[in-house]
Write a protein that holds these residues in place. Structure first.
Motif, PDB file in Angstrom:
ATOM      1  N   VAL A  62       0.908  -1.056  -0.176  1.00 36.53           N
ATOM      2  CA  VAL A  62      -0.117  -0.044   0.074  1.00 36.53           C
ATOM      3  C   VAL A  62       0.915   1.319   0.220  1.00 36.53           C
ATOM      4  N   GLN A  63       1.819   1.207   0.936  1.00 33.00           N
ATOM      5  CA  GLN A  63       2.813   2.406   1.002  1.00 33.00           C
ATOM      6  C   GLN A  63       3.459   2.797  -0.369  1.00 33.00           C
ATOM      7  N   ALA A  64       3.573   1.640  -1.008  1.00 32.24           N
ATOM      8  CA  ALA A  64       4.665   2.005  -2.243  1.00 32.24           C
ATOM      9  C   ALA A  64       3.559   2.178  -3.550  1.00 32.24           C
ATOM     10  N   VAL A  66       1.055   0.705  -4.895  1.00 27.25           N
ATOM     11  CA  VAL A  66       0.598  -0.183  -5.721  1.00 27.25           C
ATOM     12  C   VAL A  66      -0.990  -0.365  -6.183  1.00 27.25           C
ATOM     13  N   VAL A  67      -1.713  -0.017  -5.142  1.00 21.54           N
ATOM     14  CA  VAL A  67      -3.157  -0.235  -5.505  1.00 21.54           C
ATOM     15  C   VAL A  67      -3.734   0.775  -6.496  1.00 21.54           C
ATOM     16  N   GLY A  68      -3.434   1.943  -6.545  1.00 22.47           N
ATOM     17  CA  GLY A  68      -3.829   2.789  -7.538  1.00 22.47           C
ATOM     18  C   GLY A  68      -3.307   2.445  -9.039  1.00 22.47           C
ATOM     19  N   ARG A  69      -1.967   1.793  -8.938  1.00 22.18           N
ATOM     20  CA  ARG A  69      -1.583   1.380 -10.297  1.00 22.18           C
ATOM     21  C   ARG A  69      -2.358   0.091 -10.899  1.00 22.18           C
ATOM     22  N   VAL A  70      -2.747  -0.730  -9.870  1.00 27.88           N
ATOM     23  CA  VAL A  70      -3.322  -1.901 -10.314  1.00 27.88           C
ATOM     24  C   VAL A  70      -4.763  -1.643 -10.729  1.00 27.88           C
ATOM     25  N   ALA A  71      -5.282  -0.537 -10.083  1.00 30.60           N
ATOM     26  CA  ALA A  71      -6.675   0.068 -10.442  1.00 30.60           C
ATOM     27  C   ALA A  71      -6.840   0.448 -11.785  1.00 30.60           C
ATOM     28  N   ALA A  72      -5.639   1.276 -12.176  1.00 29.80           N
ATOM     29  CA  ALA A  72      -5.684   1.786 -13.673  1.00 29.80           C
ATOM     30  C   ALA A  72      -5.640   0.419 -14.551  1.00 29.80           C
ATOM     31  N   LEU A  73      -5.205  -0.619 -14.376  1.00 35.85           N
ATOM     32  CA  LEU A  73      -5.280  -1.809 -15.166  1.00 35.85           C
ATOM     33  C   LEU A  73      -6.707  -2.075 -15.279  1.00 35.85           C
ATOM     34  N   LEU A  74      -7.500  -2.053 -14.338  1.00 30.99           N
ATOM     35  CA  LEU A  74      -8.887  -2.261 -14.326  1.00 30.99           C
ATOM     36  C   LEU A  74      -9.754  -1.658 -15.241  1.00 30.99           C
ATOM     37  N   SER A  75      -9.052  -0.316 -15.741  1.00 30.37           N
ATOM     38  CA  SER A  75      -9.805   0.356 -16.712  1.00 30.37           C
ATOM     39  C   SER A  75      -9.496   0.119 -18.135  1.00 30.37           C
ATOM     40  N   GLU A  76      -8.594  -0.829 -18.311  1.00 32.98           N
ATOM     41  CA  GLU A  76      -8.006  -1.173 -19.772  1.00 32.98           C
ATOM     42  C   GLU A  76      -8.457  -2.653 -20.035  1.00 32.98           C
ATOM     43  N   GLU A 103      -3.644  -3.565  10.700  1.00 32.71           N
ATOM     44  CA  GLU A 103      -3.046  -2.155  10.079  1.00 32.71           C
ATOM     45  C   GLU A 103      -2.745  -2.216   8.808  1.00 32.71           C
ATOM     46  N   GLY A 104      -2.306  -3.520   7.960  1.00 34.50           N
ATOM     47  CA  GLY A 104      -2.360  -3.553   6.546  1.00 34.50           C
ATOM     48  C   GLY A 104      -3.774  -3.534   5.926  1.00 34.50           C
ATOM     49  N   SER A 105      -4.565  -4.103   6.680  1.00 30.76           N
ATOM     50  CA  SER A 105      -5.966  -4.209   6.053  1.00 30.76           C
ATOM     51  C   SER A 105      -6.668  -3.028   6.100  1.00 30.76           C
ATOM     52  N   ALA A 106      -6.321  -2.209   7.044  1.00 25.89           N
ATOM     53  CA  ALA A 106      -6.914  -0.730   7.363  1.00 25.89           C
ATOM     54  C   ALA A 106      -6.495  -0.041   5.980  1.00 25.89           C
ATOM     55  N   ALA A 107      -5.360  -0.015   5.887  1.00 22.25           N
ATOM     56  CA  ALA A 107      -4.530   0.605   4.770  1.00 22.25           C
ATOM     57  C   ALA A 107      -4.967   0.184   3.427  1.00 22.25           C
ATOM     58  N   LEU A 108      -5.220  -0.968   3.239  1.00 19.67           N
ATOM     59  CA  LEU A 108      -5.755  -1.475   1.979  1.00 19.67           C
ATOM     60  C   LEU A 108      -6.958  -1.102   1.546  1.00 19.67           C
ATOM     61  N   CYS A 109      -7.989  -1.066   2.746  1.00 15.52           N
ATOM     62  CA  CYS A 109      -9.587  -0.736   2.623  1.00 15.52           C
ATOM     63  C   CYS A 109      -9.467   0.920   2.341  1.00 15.52           C
ATOM     64  N   ALA A 110      -8.552   1.975   2.684  1.00 14.67           N
ATOM     65  CA  ALA A 110      -8.634   2.987   2.636  1.00 14.67           C
ATOM     66  C   ALA A 110      -8.240   3.371   1.127  1.00 14.67           C
ATOM     67  N   GLU A 113     -10.965   2.507  -1.175  1.00 17.39           N
ATOM     68  CA  GLU A 113     -12.041   3.647  -1.415  1.00 17.39           C
ATOM     69  C   GLU A 113     -11.499   4.826  -2.357  1.00 17.39           C
ATOM     70  N   THR A 114     -10.335   4.960  -1.862  1.00 13.37           N
ATOM     71  CA  THR A 114      -9.819   6.163  -2.657  1.00 13.37           C
ATOM     72  C   THR A 114      -9.670   6.116  -4.242  1.00 13.37           C
ATOM     73  N   HIS A 115      -9.306   4.855  -4.729  1.00 12.63           N
ATOM     74  CA  HIS A 115      -9.208   4.482  -6.039  1.00 12.63           C
ATOM     75  C   HIS A 115     -10.584   3.855  -6.693  1.00 12.63           C
ATOM     76  N   SER A 116     -11.755   3.789  -5.920  1.00 18.86           N
ATOM     77  CA  SER A 116     -13.116   3.467  -6.507  1.00 18.86           C
ATOM     78  C   SER A 116     -12.880   1.924  -6.936  1.00 18.86           C
TER      79      SER A 116
END
Length: 207
Positions: A62-64, A66-76, A103-110, A113-116
């Motif tokens: 999450v700190q790196a 990664v989630v936002g970048r994987v989310a971008a793949l979902l749009s392709e 802690e990791g779960s809470a960060a991932l869930c946030a 939500e941020t990246h829909s």
């Protein structure tokens, strides 16, 4: 195990990858996930997510960013299948009760939500070209996400996703059937928002 590895093990020397090397490897893969072709980014997502086994791994992911970048793949169209497949190791840690997992779960869930992520997955789930196998994998991701009330509520707001999950119960893919039933059960249990009347009837009938 190679002879060299056996010698190292018998001599008591560690064969694990040093933390600094793991960090550098993560950074390199995140860079590839940000700048490569769709195929290269999907491969980078596989390398990153396959190494997620603990809450600490999840937090580092999450700190790196990664989630936002994987989310971008979902749009392709050429990247969505890979994104869904690679997300499973991380998503299955959602709702962990151990201190590091929480802690990791809470960060991932946030980040979800941020990246829909729920909305993006719902769109793929409702897409006519999505296969039953892909829909089943999305259903399993929703099963994981629905263990957290705010995410379960977000899924409920996607009426099309609920209808698609119910429709999966009648498909020929047994794995997709099972995943859809599990997702619907978790959604109905953890959500605190009322399910739209039409969908509520179908969910109740499905369960």
């Amino acid at each position: 195990m190679s002879p060299k590895a056996k010698d190292l093990k018998s001599s008591g020397r560690s064969t694990s990858v040093p933390a600094s090397a793991r960090s550098g490897l993560l950074d390199n893969n995140v860079l590839a996930l940000s700048t490569g072709t769709t195929q290269e980014r999907a491969a980078a997502a596989r390398r990153i997510c396959s190494r997620v086994r603990t809450g600490l791994d999840l937090n580092n992911l999450v700190q790196a960013g990664v989630v936002g970048r994987v989310a971008a793949l979902l749009s392709e169209p050429k990247g969505m299948d890979a994104a869904v497949r690679r997300a499973h190791p991380a998503m299955q840690l959602i709702g962990g009760e151990e201190e590091d997992s929480a802690e990791g779960s809470a960060a991932l869930c946030a980040e979800v939500e941020t990246h829909s992520i729920v909305e993006r997955l719902s769109a793929v789930l409702c897409w006519a070209s999505s296969t039953d196998d892909l829909k089943g994998r999305i259903a399993m991701l929703m099963f994981y996400m629905a263990k957290v009330c705010p995410l379960a509520n977000r899924i409920v707001r996607q009426d099309g996703a609920l209808k698609s999950l119910v429709q999966l119960l009648d498909c020929a893919d047994q794995g997709a059937n099972t995943s859809a039933a599990a997702a619907l059960a978790n959604i109905s249990y953890w959500s605190t928002e009322p399910i739209p009347r039409y969908s509520q009837l179908r969910v109740i009938c499905a369960l």
